[in-house]
Design a protein around this motif. Structure first.
Motif, PDB file in Angstrom:
ATOM      1  N   SER A   1       0.827  -1.199   0.000  1.00 39.74           N
ATOM      2  CA  SER A   1       0.000   0.000   0.000  1.00 39.74           C
ATOM      3  C   SER A   1       0.869   1.261   0.000  1.00 39.74           C
ATOM      4  O   SER A   1       0.504   2.236  -0.619  1.00 39.74           O
ATOM      5  N   ILE A   2       2.003   1.215   0.694  1.00 37.89           N
ATOM      6  CA  ILE A   2       2.899   2.377   0.689  1.00 37.89           C
ATOM      7  C   ILE A   2       3.541   2.543  -0.686  1.00 37.89           C
ATOM      8  O   ILE A   2       3.649   3.658  -1.202  1.00 37.89           O
ATOM      9  N   GLU A  63      -9.544   7.696   1.782  1.00 35.90           N
ATOM     10  CA  GLU A  63      -8.607   8.328   0.856  1.00 35.90           C
ATOM     11  C   GLU A  63      -8.161   7.348  -0.208  1.00 35.90           C
ATOM     12  O   GLU A  63      -7.991   7.709  -1.377  1.00 35.90           O
ATOM     13  N   THR A  64      -7.978   6.091   0.176  1.00 37.40           N
ATOM     14  CA  THR A  64      -7.527   5.090  -0.791  1.00 37.40           C
ATOM     15  C   THR A  64      -8.562   4.870  -1.896  1.00 37.40           C
ATOM     16  O   THR A  64      -8.195   4.601  -3.034  1.00 37.40           O
ATOM     17  N   THR A  65      -9.828   4.986  -1.556  1.00 32.99           N
ATOM     18  CA  THR A  65     -10.872   4.865  -2.571  1.00 32.99           C
ATOM     19  C   THR A  65     -10.760   6.003  -3.575  1.00 32.99           C
ATOM     20  O   THR A  65     -10.811   5.779  -4.794  1.00 32.99           O
ATOM     21  N   ALA A 111      -0.386  13.301   2.144  1.00 29.06           N
ATOM     22  CA  ALA A 111      -0.978  13.300   3.492  1.00 29.06           C
ATOM     23  C   ALA A 111      -1.192  11.871   3.993  1.00 29.06           C
ATOM     24  O   ALA A 111      -0.921  11.561   5.153  1.00 29.06           O
ATOM     25  N   LEU A 112      -1.648  11.004   3.104  1.00 31.05           N
ATOM     26  CA  LEU A 112      -1.880   9.613   3.494  1.00 31.05           C
ATOM     27  C   LEU A 112      -0.553   8.893   3.762  1.00 31.05           C
ATOM     28  O   LEU A 112      -0.457   8.099   4.703  1.00 31.05           O
ATOM     29  N   LEU A 113       0.459   9.186   2.980  1.00 26.85           N
ATOM     30  CA  LEU A 113       1.784   8.607   3.236  1.00 26.85           C
ATOM     31  C   LEU A 113       2.305   9.034   4.604  1.00 26.85           C
ATOM     32  O   LEU A 113       2.827   8.209   5.360  1.00 26.85           O
ATOM     33  N   ALA A 114       2.162  10.298   4.909  1.00 24.30           N
ATOM     34  CA  ALA A 114       2.618  10.801   6.215  1.00 24.30           C
ATOM     35  C   ALA A 114       1.838  10.149   7.355  1.00 24.30           C
ATOM     36  O   ALA A 114       2.398   9.848   8.412  1.00 24.30           O
ATOM     37  N   LYS A 115       0.562   9.897   7.132  1.00 23.69           N
ATOM     38  CA  LYS A 115      -0.266   9.259   8.148  1.00 23.69           C
ATOM     39  C   LYS A 115       0.125   7.783   8.337  1.00 23.69           C
ATOM     40  O   LYS A 115       0.154   7.282   9.449  1.00 23.69           O
ATOM     41  N   LYS A 116       0.469   7.120   7.243  1.00 19.22           N
ATOM     42  CA  LYS A 116       0.837   5.705   7.317  1.00 19.22           C
ATOM     43  C   LYS A 116       2.243   5.496   7.886  1.00 19.22           C
ATOM     44  O   LYS A 116       2.538   4.432   8.405  1.00 19.22           O
ATOM     45  N   LEU A 117       3.093   6.501   7.750  1.00 22.76           N
ATOM     46  CA  LEU A 117       4.468   6.398   8.248  1.00 22.76           C
ATOM     47  C   LEU A 117       4.759   7.548   9.206  1.00 22.76           C
ATOM     48  O   LEU A 117       5.573   8.430   8.914  1.00 22.76           O
ATOM     49  N   PHE A 120       8.298   8.469   9.937  1.00 24.98           N
ATOM     50  CA  PHE A 120       9.124   8.794   8.772  1.00 24.98           C
ATOM     51  C   PHE A 120       8.374   9.724   7.820  1.00 24.98           C
ATOM     52  O   PHE A 120       8.441   9.561   6.605  1.00 24.98           O
ATOM     53  N   LYS A 121       7.652  10.697   8.371  1.00 25.43           N
ATOM     54  CA  LYS A 121       6.840  11.596   7.557  1.00 25.43           C
ATOM     55  C   LYS A 121       7.648  12.292   6.468  1.00 25.43           C
ATOM     56  O   LYS A 121       7.264  12.309   5.303  1.00 25.43           O
ATOM     57  N   ALA A 122       8.757  12.879   6.847  1.00 25.72           N
ATOM     58  CA  ALA A 122       9.569  13.635   5.893  1.00 25.72           C
ATOM     59  C   ALA A 122      10.085  12.728   4.778  1.00 25.72           C
ATOM     60  O   ALA A 122      10.083  13.110   3.602  1.00 25.72           O
ATOM     61  N   THR A 123      10.513  11.530   5.134  1.00 23.94           N
ATOM     62  CA  THR A 123      11.001  10.583   4.127  1.00 23.94           C
ATOM     63  C   THR A 123       9.881  10.174   3.186  1.00 23.94           C
ATOM     64  O   THR A 123      10.069  10.130   1.959  1.00 23.94           O
ATOM     65  N   ALA A 124       8.716   9.895   3.726  1.00 26.81           N
ATOM     66  CA  ALA A 124       7.577   9.490   2.910  1.00 26.81           C
ATOM     67  C   ALA A 124       7.181  10.600   1.941  1.00 26.81           C
ATOM     68  O   ALA A 124       6.963  10.355   0.751  1.00 26.81           O
TER      69      ALA A 124
END
Length: 143
Positions: A1-2, A63-65, A111-117, A120-124
């Motif tokens: 998913s990431i 969000e994924t939808t 935003a969803l990447l930052a939420k999932k990680l 590691f927000k900045a990296t995502a």
């Protein structure tokens, strides 16, 4: 998913960049005298999309939808411009492309990447930004 989200960093920008760099040529082929009107229609679709997407996300649509459905519908809108080789199709296609491609998909993806990680927000976010750079530079080459 990431990984899918990182790839959306590419596709959301690439699809948008391809259309904005080619619609005027296609409009000329279809004998549209003022292709700038098409861009205005696209912009209206994009503005409506930002509001609609915000409402949908607040109303518990995942969000994924949105990140799955919107790009598919944007691709359909662009495909219609080629499948139906007539000038009139560019007007509704531009609106729907704006509605489904320019409504903050990239921002929703980051935003969803930052939420999932969360650790590691900045990296995502950097990965998504890097993929958008690759999308901006490669799509015209591939097209």
């Amino acid at each position: 998913s990431i990984l899918a989200l990182i790839l959306i960093g590419y596709t959301s920008v690439a699809e948008f960049n391809l259309w904005t760099n080619t619609y005027q040529e296609l409009a000329k082929i279809y004998n549209i005298s003022q292709p700038s009107i098409i861009e205005s229609i696209y912009a209206v679709g994009g503005a409506i999309s930002v509001l609609t997407t915000s409402y949908l996300v607040a109303g518990r649509v995942k969000e994924t939808t949105i990140l799955t459905v919107y790009p598919l519908l944007a691709a359909v809108a662009v495909s219609l411009e080629v499948i139906i080789p007539q000038g009139w199709i560019m007007y509704p296609a531009a609106f729907f492309f704006g509605l489904f491609a320019a409504g903050g998909l990239f921002q929703l993806c980051t935003a969803l990447l930052a939420k999932k990680l969360p650790k590691f927000k900045a990296t995502a976010i950097s990965l998504a930004q890097f993929m958008s750079l690759v999308g901006n530079t490669s799509i015209i080459f591939f097209a």
